[in-house]
Design a protein around this motif. Sequence first.
Motif, PDB file in Angstrom:
ATOM      1  N   ALA A 288       0.801  -1.236   0.000  1.00 56.85           N
ATOM      2  CA  ALA A 288       0.000   0.000   0.000  1.00 56.85           C
ATOM      3  C   ALA A 288       0.831   1.283   0.000  1.00 56.85           C
ATOM      4  CB  ALA A 288      -0.969  -0.006   1.176  1.00 56.85           C
ATOM      5  N   ASN A 289       2.015   1.255   0.596  1.00 51.66           N
ATOM      6  CA  ASN A 289       2.838   2.476   0.634  1.00 51.66           C
ATOM      7  C   ASN A 289       3.627   2.646  -0.658  1.00 51.66           C
ATOM      8  OD1 ASN A 289       2.487   3.813   3.260  1.00 51.66           O
ATOM      9  ND2 ASN A 289       3.163   1.851   4.069  1.00 51.66           N
ATOM     10  N   LYS A 320      -2.882  -2.625   8.267  1.00 47.94           N
ATOM     11  CA  LYS A 320      -2.481  -1.221   8.015  1.00 47.94           C
ATOM     12  C   LYS A 320      -2.540  -0.789   6.543  1.00 47.94           C
ATOM     13  CE  LYS A 320      -1.036  -0.483  12.401  1.00 47.94           C
ATOM     14  NZ  LYS A 320      -1.907  -1.473  13.027  1.00 47.94           N
ATOM     15  N   ALA A 321      -3.608  -1.201   5.841  1.00 46.52           N
ATOM     16  CA  ALA A 321      -3.745  -0.778   4.434  1.00 46.52           C
ATOM     17  C   ALA A 321      -4.556   0.503   4.297  1.00 46.52           C
ATOM     18  CB  ALA A 321      -4.418  -1.893   3.630  1.00 46.52           C
ATOM     19  N   VAL A 322      -5.311   0.883   5.343  1.00 49.43           N
ATOM     20  CA  VAL A 322      -6.303   1.951   5.188  1.00 49.43           C
ATOM     21  C   VAL A 322      -5.683   3.348   5.073  1.00 49.43           C
ATOM     22  CG1 VAL A 322      -8.365   3.021   6.176  1.00 49.43           C
ATOM     23  CG2 VAL A 322      -8.065   0.539   6.318  1.00 49.43           C
ATOM     24  N   ALA A 323      -4.813   3.701   5.999  1.00 51.51           N
ATOM     25  CA  ALA A 323      -4.219   5.054   5.980  1.00 51.51           C
ATOM     26  C   ALA A 323      -3.475   5.353   4.671  1.00 51.51           C
ATOM     27  CB  ALA A 323      -3.313   5.250   7.196  1.00 51.51           C
ATOM     28  N   PRO A 324      -2.627   4.428   4.180  1.00 50.79           N
ATOM     29  CA  PRO A 324      -1.947   4.717   2.907  1.00 50.79           C
ATOM     30  C   PRO A 324      -2.937   4.918   1.754  1.00 50.79           C
ATOM     31  CG  PRO A 324      -0.952   2.783   3.953  1.00 50.79           C
ATOM     32  CD  PRO A 324      -2.156   3.147   4.762  1.00 50.79           C
ATOM     33  N   LEU A 325      -4.050   4.170   1.758  1.00 48.23           N
ATOM     34  CA  LEU A 325      -5.043   4.324   0.689  1.00 48.23           C
ATOM     35  C   LEU A 325      -5.641   5.732   0.677  1.00 48.23           C
ATOM     36  CD1 LEU A 325      -7.076   0.977   0.658  1.00 48.23           C
ATOM     37  CD2 LEU A 325      -5.819   1.938  -1.253  1.00 48.23           C
ATOM     38  N   MET A 357      -9.851   6.124   8.720  1.00 51.00           N
ATOM     39  CA  MET A 357     -10.035   7.036   7.580  1.00 51.00           C
ATOM     40  C   MET A 357     -10.278   8.466   8.072  1.00 51.00           C
ATOM     41  SD  MET A 357     -12.562   4.945   5.045  1.00 51.00           S
ATOM     42  CE  MET A 357     -12.315   3.188   4.815  1.00 51.00           C
ATOM     43  N   HIS A 358     -11.174   8.569   9.036  1.00 51.13           N
ATOM     44  CA  HIS A 358     -11.532   9.890   9.565  1.00 51.13           C
ATOM     45  C   HIS A 358     -10.306  10.582  10.147  1.00 51.13           C
ATOM     46  CE1 HIS A 358     -13.639  13.001  11.878  1.00 51.13           C
ATOM     47  NE2 HIS A 358     -14.625  12.812  11.007  1.00 51.13           N
ATOM     48  N   GLU A 359      -9.527   9.823  10.906  1.00 50.96           N
ATOM     49  CA  GLU A 359      -8.307  10.392  11.517  1.00 50.96           C
ATOM     50  C   GLU A 359      -7.310  10.864  10.462  1.00 50.96           C
ATOM     51  OE1 GLU A 359      -7.018   7.128  13.897  1.00 50.96           O
ATOM     52  OE2 GLU A 359      -8.236   7.680  15.638  1.00 50.96           O
ATOM     53  N   ASN A 360      -7.359  10.228   9.292  1.00 56.90           N
ATOM     54  CA  ASN A 360      -6.416  10.575   8.222  1.00 56.90           C
ATOM     55  C   ASN A 360      -6.982  11.596   7.231  1.00 56.90           C
ATOM     56  OD1 ASN A 360      -3.732   8.814   8.234  1.00 56.90           O
ATOM     57  ND2 ASN A 360      -5.382   7.584   9.089  1.00 56.90           N
ATOM     58  N   GLY A 361      -8.099  12.225   7.623  1.00 51.08           N
ATOM     59  CA  GLY A 361      -8.649  13.332   6.840  1.00 51.08           C
ATOM     60  C   GLY A 361      -9.340  12.946   5.545  1.00 51.08           C
TER      61      GLY A 361
END
Length: 401
Positions: A288-289, A320-325, A357-361
């Motif tokens: 993902a990164n 940990k795939a969500v934040a990079p997406l 997702m919310h935390e990552n804007g």
Amino acid sequence: RKTENKELLAAVTGAIWKCPSYRLAIKTEMMIENLVKNLSSDSEELQKHCASAIFKCAEDEETRNLVRHHGGLKPLATLLRKTENKELLAAVTGAIWKCAISKENVTKFWEYKAIEMLVSLLTDQPEEVLVNVVGALGECCQEQANRAIIRKCGGMQPLVNLLTGTNQALLVNVTKAVGACAIEPENMMIIDRLDGVRLLWSLLKNPHPDVQASAAWAICPCIENAKDAGEMVRSFVGGLELIVNLLKSENKEVLASVCAAITNIAKDEENLAVITDHGVVPLLSKLANTNNDKLRCHLAEAISRCCMWGTNRIAFGETKAVAPLVRYLKSNDVSVHRATAQALYQLSEDPNNCITMHENGVVKLLLGMVGSTDEILQEAAAGCIANIRRLALATEKAKYG
């Protein structure tokens, strides 16, 4: 360059095309016009050098257009009949291959019946010629009419036969050609009957990344257009494990092509269950990164599709795939936005992923996409925001009653 001495002309032309720094000069000096004119010379040596020069220069779009503009495509097609002179044939087929990268040129080759002549050269030719012939057919069969011509001229069998070769350049070209032919369901039936998909699958074991990637790209239309794709894929013993393990490759093109193949494989629930057992989720998450937009696009599509099984949605969050997406939404590529929004929509069915997702804007990024003219992107963005909003309301309700 105005000389009439054919031996001298041939020698000079031969020297020029071997020197890279002259390739620019060839275009700027209006030399393409002369190269084209000499394709109709009665000296085969001169014809060969002119075709070779075009072969070397036609990677460039401007050159391809100039060759057409100066009427060079017809003499090239005509020269395909000179099957005895293998050096000339290699140069001519090379020139046709590179010129066929432009659609307008393919239309001309169709008019001049070049496709039929290329198909007739699929057997009993040296590898140097075959690489170019198959390369040319791979470009030409991006057009639907030509995919039918290849079938009607009996080209499917010799093409599939070439999948058993060892020449790396030939394998890259033949996988591309077979993959393009497979877009046509009638061709796909023949490929399947000739065991072509199994041969493509076995090329995933080839040591060369270019061959692996080309084979994986070709597998995609095969799965899309097969009668019972799920069953076909399951029939390859160890095939699913093999393709999942290719997600450990270091090569970006291999990774993108394998993600695309996995997206197609995962449309069948049974096969999705099998690749899940083989650890597809953590392997996709590990990729993902990346800043590579082509890989991002196919990876997001694969993640989106793999969410449809069991607890995979939750597992993508845990690995940990969500934040990079979420960061993919900052890409400049609209196709990345579309694939990513669909993946995030699928992932947002899990509350923990919504929080990440919310935390990552993500909301701010998706809001701009709700107004997109691309309906798929619009719906996915709105659906994802709705899921996050629903969770926020439920949390408030639980908190304050």
